[in-house]
Scaffold this motif. Structure first.
Motif, PDB file in Angstrom:
ATOM      1  N   LEU A 293       0.818  -1.210   0.000  1.00 43.71           N
ATOM      2  CA  LEU A 293       0.000   0.000   0.000  1.00 43.71           C
ATOM      3  C   LEU A 293       0.857   1.269   0.000  1.00 43.71           C
ATOM      4  O   LEU A 293       0.404   2.328  -0.433  1.00 43.71           O
ATOM      5  CB  LEU A 293      -0.920   0.002   1.229  1.00 43.71           C
ATOM      6  CG  LEU A 293      -1.959  -1.140   1.314  1.00 43.71           C
ATOM      7  CD1 LEU A 293      -2.772  -1.015   2.586  1.00 43.71           C
ATOM      8  CD2 LEU A 293      -2.880  -1.133   0.091  1.00 43.71           C
ATOM      9  N   LYS A 294       2.088   1.134   0.463  1.00 41.79           N
ATOM     10  CA  LYS A 294       2.984   2.287   0.535  1.00 41.79           C
ATOM     11  C   LYS A 294       3.830   2.466  -0.725  1.00 41.79           C
ATOM     12  O   LYS A 294       4.635   3.392  -0.804  1.00 41.79           O
ATOM     13  CB  LYS A 294       3.934   2.148   1.731  1.00 41.79           C
ATOM     14  CG  LYS A 294       3.266   2.181   3.089  1.00 41.79           C
ATOM     15  CD  LYS A 294       4.338   2.059   4.162  1.00 41.79           C
ATOM     16  CE  LYS A 294       3.736   2.089   5.558  1.00 41.79           C
ATOM     17  NZ  LYS A 294       4.780   1.955   6.599  1.00 41.79           N
ATOM     18  N   ILE A 295       3.654   1.583  -1.693  1.00 40.77           N
ATOM     19  CA  ILE A 295       4.544   1.593  -2.857  1.00 40.77           C
ATOM     20  C   ILE A 295       4.613   2.953  -3.558  1.00 40.77           C
ATOM     21  O   ILE A 295       5.703   3.438  -3.869  1.00 40.77           O
ATOM     22  CB  ILE A 295       4.154   0.473  -3.853  1.00 40.77           C
ATOM     23  CG1 ILE A 295       4.644  -0.879  -3.311  1.00 40.77           C
ATOM     24  CG2 ILE A 295       4.751   0.723  -5.233  1.00 40.77           C
ATOM     25  CD1 ILE A 295       4.284  -2.058  -4.174  1.00 40.77           C
ATOM     26  N   PRO A 296       3.476   3.632  -3.822  1.00 39.71           N
ATOM     27  CA  PRO A 296       3.578   4.948  -4.485  1.00 39.71           C
ATOM     28  C   PRO A 296       4.440   5.940  -3.706  1.00 39.71           C
ATOM     29  O   PRO A 296       5.262   6.657  -4.295  1.00 39.71           O
ATOM     30  CB  PRO A 296       2.118   5.414  -4.549  1.00 39.71           C
ATOM     31  CG  PRO A 296       1.335   4.148  -4.568  1.00 39.71           C
ATOM     32  CD  PRO A 296       2.072   3.221  -3.644  1.00 39.71           C
ATOM     33  N   LEU A 297       4.275   5.960  -2.368  1.00 40.11           N
ATOM     34  CA  LEU A 297       5.053   6.867  -1.542  1.00 40.11           C
ATOM     35  C   LEU A 297       6.535   6.464  -1.542  1.00 40.11           C
ATOM     36  O   LEU A 297       7.431   7.320  -1.589  1.00 40.11           O
ATOM     37  CB  LEU A 297       4.525   6.884  -0.105  1.00 40.11           C
ATOM     38  CG  LEU A 297       5.252   7.803   0.891  1.00 40.11           C
ATOM     39  CD1 LEU A 297       5.242   9.247   0.392  1.00 40.11           C
ATOM     40  CD2 LEU A 297       4.614   7.706   2.273  1.00 40.11           C
ATOM     41  N   LEU A 298       6.804   5.159  -1.521  1.00 41.19           N
ATOM     42  CA  LEU A 298       8.178   4.679  -1.539  1.00 41.19           C
ATOM     43  C   LEU A 298       8.880   5.049  -2.848  1.00 41.19           C
ATOM     44  O   LEU A 298      10.040   5.463  -2.858  1.00 41.19           O
ATOM     45  CB  LEU A 298       8.219   3.162  -1.333  1.00 41.19           C
ATOM     46  CG  LEU A 298       7.927   2.655   0.078  1.00 41.19           C
ATOM     47  CD1 LEU A 298       7.776   1.136   0.077  1.00 41.19           C
ATOM     48  CD2 LEU A 298       9.031   3.078   1.040  1.00 41.19           C
ATOM     49  N   ILE A 299       8.156   4.895  -3.962  1.00 39.24           N
ATOM     50  CA  ILE A 299       8.732   5.247  -5.271  1.00 39.24           C
ATOM     51  C   ILE A 299       9.038   6.738  -5.323  1.00 39.24           C
ATOM     52  O   ILE A 299      10.118   7.152  -5.778  1.00 39.24           O
ATOM     53  CB  ILE A 299       7.780   4.842  -6.409  1.00 39.24           C
ATOM     54  CG1 ILE A 299       7.675   3.311  -6.491  1.00 39.24           C
ATOM     55  CG2 ILE A 299       8.253   5.417  -7.745  1.00 39.24           C
ATOM     56  CD1 ILE A 299       6.651   2.826  -7.495  1.00 39.24           C
ATOM     57  N   TYR A 300       8.085   7.536  -4.847  1.00 35.89           N
ATOM     58  CA  TYR A 300       8.294   8.987  -4.829  1.00 35.89           C
ATOM     59  C   TYR A 300       9.500   9.351  -3.972  1.00 35.89           C
ATOM     60  O   TYR A 300      10.378  10.138  -4.387  1.00 35.89           O
ATOM     61  CB  TYR A 300       7.053   9.694  -4.292  1.00 35.89           C
ATOM     62  CG  TYR A 300       7.306  11.155  -3.942  1.00 35.89           C
ATOM     63  CD1 TYR A 300       7.395  12.119  -4.945  1.00 35.89           C
ATOM     64  CD2 TYR A 300       7.491  11.538  -2.613  1.00 35.89           C
ATOM     65  CE1 TYR A 300       7.660  13.447  -4.629  1.00 35.89           C
ATOM     66  CE2 TYR A 300       7.746  12.858  -2.289  1.00 35.89           C
ATOM     67  CZ  TYR A 300       7.831  13.807  -3.299  1.00 35.89           C
ATOM     68  OH  TYR A 300       8.094  15.112  -2.976  1.00 35.89           O
ATOM     69  N   SER A 301       9.590   8.780  -2.762  1.00 36.38           N
ATOM     70  CA  SER A 301      10.684   9.116  -1.848  1.00 36.38           C
ATOM     71  C   SER A 301      12.024   8.641  -2.394  1.00 36.38           C
ATOM     72  O   SER A 301      13.056   9.294  -2.207  1.00 36.38           O
ATOM     73  CB  SER A 301      10.434   8.520  -0.461  1.00 36.38           C
ATOM     74  OG  SER A 301      10.438   7.105  -0.504  1.00 36.38           O
ATOM     75  N   TYR A 302      12.000   7.513  -3.090  1.00 39.22           N
ATOM     76  CA  TYR A 302      13.230   6.980  -3.694  1.00 39.22           C
ATOM     77  C   TYR A 302      13.741   7.910  -4.791  1.00 39.22           C
ATOM     78  O   TYR A 302      14.909   8.313  -4.795  1.00 39.22           O
ATOM     79  CB  TYR A 302      12.944   5.588  -4.253  1.00 39.22           C
ATOM     80  CG  TYR A 302      14.082   4.969  -5.035  1.00 39.22           C
ATOM     81  CD1 TYR A 302      15.207   4.491  -4.390  1.00 39.22           C
ATOM     82  CD2 TYR A 302      14.029   4.859  -6.421  1.00 39.22           C
ATOM     83  CE1 TYR A 302      16.257   3.919  -5.103  1.00 39.22           C
ATOM     84  CE2 TYR A 302      15.074   4.295  -7.136  1.00 39.22           C
ATOM     85  CZ  TYR A 302      16.179   3.820  -6.472  1.00 39.22           C
ATOM     86  OH  TYR A 302      17.215   3.262  -7.177  1.00 39.22           O
ATOM     87  N   LEU A 303      12.856   8.291  -5.721  1.00 39.55           N
ATOM     88  CA  LEU A 303      13.256   9.164  -6.824  1.00 39.55           C
ATOM     89  C   LEU A 303      13.626  10.557  -6.319  1.00 39.55           C
ATOM     90  O   LEU A 303      14.539  11.199  -6.844  1.00 39.55           O
ATOM     91  CB  LEU A 303      12.121   9.248  -7.855  1.00 39.55           C
ATOM     92  CG  LEU A 303      11.791   7.935  -8.574  1.00 39.55           C
ATOM     93  CD1 LEU A 303      10.604   8.121  -9.500  1.00 39.55           C
ATOM     94  CD2 LEU A 303      13.001   7.420  -9.344  1.00 39.55           C
TER      95      LEU A 303
END
Length: 409
Positions: A102-112
């Motif tokens: 469920l956190k994947i979108p936030l994780l991708i954003y924080s990673y980039l």
């Protein structure tokens, strides 16, 4: 004319823990060796931050104390969401993975977002990118792909690499598209074996022990009226076994005092601000002390290794799972402090059982008590001498490894 090489050292965290201390000492030793061999290695230390650059002054101060200049220290903003992702979250099972999904979108954003922050430093003109840990690796890896980096990319693992680990997936993905030289370092032969199982066969693998740093040899005497100080030191995490030691000290306080132990000192704190099994661990330790109403155990906070070992007569290394390296093992040898250890994983490589150190099984109260009795007897002199000899041989191997990776390659 000296051969010049530039090395960028990418730190895993903005805090001064054992891994960061080892990284700085390795860079310091490499600088010294390069000058002795008529080489000139230039270093930049690239450190993440969450709130503001240099939020942990002790990390910057240690780098400067080694003779490096402030201009060689660079900072980039690291998104706390991606950093806080702990390995334990990836290995707890389907439910944990579901919430992580469920956190994947936030994780991708924080990673980039973190990669872009790192990219703004515009520091790609180095012969070697030396990655100092597991968490920072995926960021630097993506940047090397984006920048078409052509030098040596060396990912230095200071922990075991699990086949389930998100970071091993990242490495495998990028390795097929990377144009640079891919290399790994494990901080023990045991860690290196775990790397070889999980990562691409085409990548070169090395082993590099952690250095001791500046610790003076000052063994304490064994006297009948001696009040021994028993100590341990580590980051506060359940797998380090500190809760076991606290409970042991509370339950066996009378027996320990009869042996000659006056106090039990615990050095360390909750250093890394990530979620996982260790979250709130310090409160759990204090709860144990409160339950037993025990003032025999003293929490001493964060201190330098020199301070810790100059104020310790016996040292316990109590990891409950395989230890990647066990830097305190070598520090005990160097300082002349008798060592008692569970000797699991990479730490076991450093120990000659019942020769350089005494060993016990995890959660074995009586086995630990027996080791402490032996270490407080005349046997402590043999432990000190043989521990020092073992420490010298480990140090020689460390310099041989450092030469092989950075000087002769």
């Amino acid at each position: 004319m000296k051969e010049t090489k530039k090395i960028h050292c990418f730190f895993n965290a903005p805090y001064l823990g054992g891994a960061e201390r080892s990284f700085i000492n390795q860079a310091t030793d490499l600088k010294k060796i390069s000058l002795e061999k008529n080489l000139d290695y230039e270093f930049n230390f690239i450190i993440p931050f969450f709130k503001y650059p240099g939020e942990d002054k002790s990390l910057e101060e240690l780098i400067l104390s080694k003779g490096f200049r402030r201009q060689q220290i660079l900072y980039f903003a690291y998104h706390s969401t991606f950093y806080s992702l702990g390995r334990s979250q990836l290995e707890k099972g389907p439910l944990s993975l579901f919430f992580l999904f469920l956190k994947i979108p936030l994780l991708i954003y924080s990673y980039l977002w973190s990669v872009q922050s790192l990219n703004r430093l515009n520091k790609t003109d180095a012969d070697i990118w030396w990655i100092g840990g597991n968490k920072i690796g995926p960021l630097v890896f993506f940047l090397s792909f984006f920048k078409a980096y052509k030098g040596r990319l060396i990912w230095h693992f200071r922990d075991y690499l699990s086949l389930k680990d998100l970071f091993s997936w990242c490495w495998k993905f990028f390795s097929f598209f990377s144009s640079c030289s891919l290399e790994f370092i494990g901080n023990s032969y045991d860690v290196s074996r775990s790397i070889k199982k999980a990562l691409p066969a085409k990548a070169k693998s090395w082993t590099l022990y952690n250095p001791v740093g500046e610790i003076s040899y000052s063994p304490s005497a064994s006297q009948k009226d001696k009040n021994f100080i028993l100590s341990t030191a580590s980051m506060f995490a359940p797998w380090k076994g500190i809760h076991f030691l606290v409970q042991f000290a509370c339950l066996f306080e009378k027996s320990l005092k009869e042996i000659g132990i006056s106090e039990f000192h615990i050095y360390g704190d909750e250093i890394y601000k990530t979620t996982g099994d260790h979250f709130g661990y310090k409160d759990q330790l204090n709860a144990i002390l409160k339950k037993y109403k025990c003032d025999f155990v003293k929490f001493k906070g964060l201190k330098s290794p020199s301070h810790i070992f100059s104020n310790s007569d016996l040292f316990i290394h109590s990891s409950l799972r395989p230890e990647p390296f066990g830097r305190v093992v070598v520090e005990s040898y160097r300082s002349g402090t008798p060592l008692i250890s569970t000797a699991l994983g990479g730490a076991g490589e450093l120990i000659e059982e019942n020769i350089s150190a005494l060993t016990f099984l995890p959660y074995d109260y009586h086995g630990l008590l027996s080791c402490i009795e032996t270490a407080c007897s005349q046997e402590r002199f043999s432990l000190i001498q043989k521990g020092r000899a073992k420490g010298d041989s480990i140090e020689q191997e460390y310099y041989t490894q450092l030469d092989a990776i950075f000087i002769f390659s």
